[in-house]
Enzyme design. Structure first.
Site, mmCIF file in Angstrom:
data_model
loop_
_atom_site.group_PDB
_atom_site.id
_atom_site.type_symbol
_atom_site.label_atom_id
_atom_site.label_comp_id
_atom_site.label_asym_id
_atom_site.label_seq_id
_atom_site.Cartn_x
_atom_site.Cartn_y
_atom_site.Cartn_z
ATOM 1 N N HIS A 98 0.763 -1.406 0.160
ATOM 2 C CA HIS A 98 -0.095 -0.181 -0.178
ATOM 3 C C HIS A 98 0.840 0.824 0.112
ATOM 4 C CE1 HIS A 98 -3.932 -1.954 1.769
ATOM 5 N NE2 HIS A 98 -3.141 -2.730 0.833
ATOM 6 N N GLU A 132 0.886 4.009 2.208
ATOM 7 C CA GLU A 132 1.443 4.893 2.883
ATOM 8 C C GLU A 132 2.736 4.403 3.350
ATOM 9 O OE1 GLU A 132 -1.692 3.798 1.897
ATOM 10 O OE2 GLU A 132 -3.400 4.695 2.971
ATOM 11 N N CYS A 162 -5.910 1.705 5.182
ATOM 12 C CA CYS A 162 -6.486 0.620 6.466
ATOM 13 C C CYS A 162 -6.009 0.201 7.228
ATOM 14 C CB CYS A 162 -6.358 -0.265 4.845
ATOM 15 S SG CYS A 162 -5.007 -0.803 5.637
ATOM 16 N N CYS A 214 -1.977 -0.442 7.610
ATOM 17 C CA CYS A 214 -1.528 0.592 7.109
ATOM 18 C C CYS A 214 -1.423 1.783 8.104
ATOM 19 C CB CYS A 214 -1.723 2.064 6.008
ATOM 20 S SG CYS A 214 -1.284 0.843 4.031
HETATM 21 O O1 LIG Z 1 -3.926 2.106 3.131
HETATM 22 C C1 LIG Z 1 -4.698 1.711 1.672
HETATM 23 C C2 LIG Z 1 -5.393 0.948 1.237
HETATM 24 C C3 LIG Z 1 -5.754 0.673 -0.112
HETATM 25 N N1 LIG Z 1 -3.976 0.815 -0.855
HETATM 26 C C4 LIG Z 1 -4.797 0.304 -2.578
HETATM 27 C C5 LIG Z 1 -4.281 -1.596 -2.651
HETATM 28 C C6 LIG Z 1 -4.955 -1.582 -3.482
HETATM 29 O O2 LIG Z 1 -4.005 -1.578 -4.651
HETATM 30 C C7 LIG Z 1 -5.935 0.097 -4.126
HETATM 31 C C8 LIG Z 1 -7.777 -0.694 -3.716
HETATM 32 O O3 LIG Z 1 -8.261 -1.265 -5.226
HETATM 33 P P1 LIG Z 1 -9.425 -1.307 -5.281
HETATM 34 O O4 LIG Z 1 -9.919 -1.748 -6.536
HETATM 35 O O5 LIG Z 1 -10.803 -0.485 -4.704
HETATM 36 O O6 LIG Z 1 -10.058 -2.189 -3.780
HETATM 37 O O7 LIG Z 1 -6.005 0.664 -2.997
HETATM 38 C C9 LIG Z 1 -3.637 1.468 -0.571
HETATM 39 O O8 LIG Z 1 -2.568 1.894 -0.533
HETATM 40 N N2 LIG Z 1 -3.784 2.238 1.208
HETATM 41 ZN ZN LIG Z 2 -3.679 0.118 3.620
#
Ligand SMILES: O=c1ccn([C@H]2C[C@H](O)[C@@H](COP(=O)(O)O)O2)c(=O)[nH]1
Ligand SMILES: [Zn+2]
Length: 165
Positions: free
Chosen positions: A78, A80, A104, A107
């Site tokens: 991710h 972050e 999330c 992160c």
């Molecule tokens: O904290 C976060 C949450 C998600 N991401 C990234 C991980 C994935 O590559 C996308 C989410 O994909 P969806 O198709 O929208 O489910 O975002 C992140 O970098 N940081």
């Molecule tokens: Zn994340």
């Protein structure tokens, strides 16, 4: 000649760097960028969502649906977390993180452990999902400030035409 007035704010600048980083992402659905800034308004880490170093973007899945191992979810690092890991080698205590998407739970744990004191985000599109509810709960308990960025300038265009400088 007097000072130019419509320059971008610090928030717009740092979120702009986060969004530009996200343009490097190969994720077809959601491109996330993050930018960490210290108390002197210096950028100390940037990142975007992508596969770990050495893993080919072309050999791993980018899909959202299907069995877990056939989706992107177990493999993508991710934004972050990448920004934290890519930092210039300093303590992140008291820094701010600008991120295109509210972080999330995974992160968020890394944000808390690194000592970052504030989270500024643009989109909270997954607010009702458990992972993001858990993030808010943890950030609140850890005393980390969070705010949605309100930009004065909704769009900023970049030109690579040399005559435009
Ligand atoms: O904290 C976060 C949450 C998600 N991401 C990234 C991980 C994935 O590559 C996308 C989410 O994909 P969806 O198709 O929208 O489910 O975002 C992140 O970098 N940081
Ligand atoms: Zn994340």
């Amino acid at each position: 000649m007097s000072k130019r007035e419509n320059y971008i704010s610090w928030d717009e600048y740092f979120m702009g760097v986060a969004l530009l980083s996200g343009k490097r992402s190969k994720d077809p659905s959601t491109q996330v960028g993050a930018c960490i800034v210290n108390t002197q308004n210096k950028i100390v880490g940037v990142g975007y969502n992508g596969l770990p170093i050495g893993i080919s973007d072309d050999e791993f899945p980018w899909q959202k649906q299907g069995s877990f191992l056939e989706t992107k979810y177990p493999y993508v690092c991710h934004a972050e977390l990448n920004a934290i890991l890519n930092n210039i080698g300093i303590s992140l205590h008291g820094c701010k993180i600008y991120t295109a998407l509210f972080p999330c739970n995974e992160c968020t744990k890394a944000i808390i452990q690194s000592g970052i004191g504030e989270v500024i985000y643009l989109s909270d599109k997954y607010a009702t999902q458990d992972s993001f509810v858990a993030s808010k709960k943890m950030l609140e308990k850890a005393g980390i400030a969070m705010r949605k960025m309100e930009a004065q300038q909704k769009h900023i265009a970049l030109s690579f035409e040399e005559g435009d400088v």
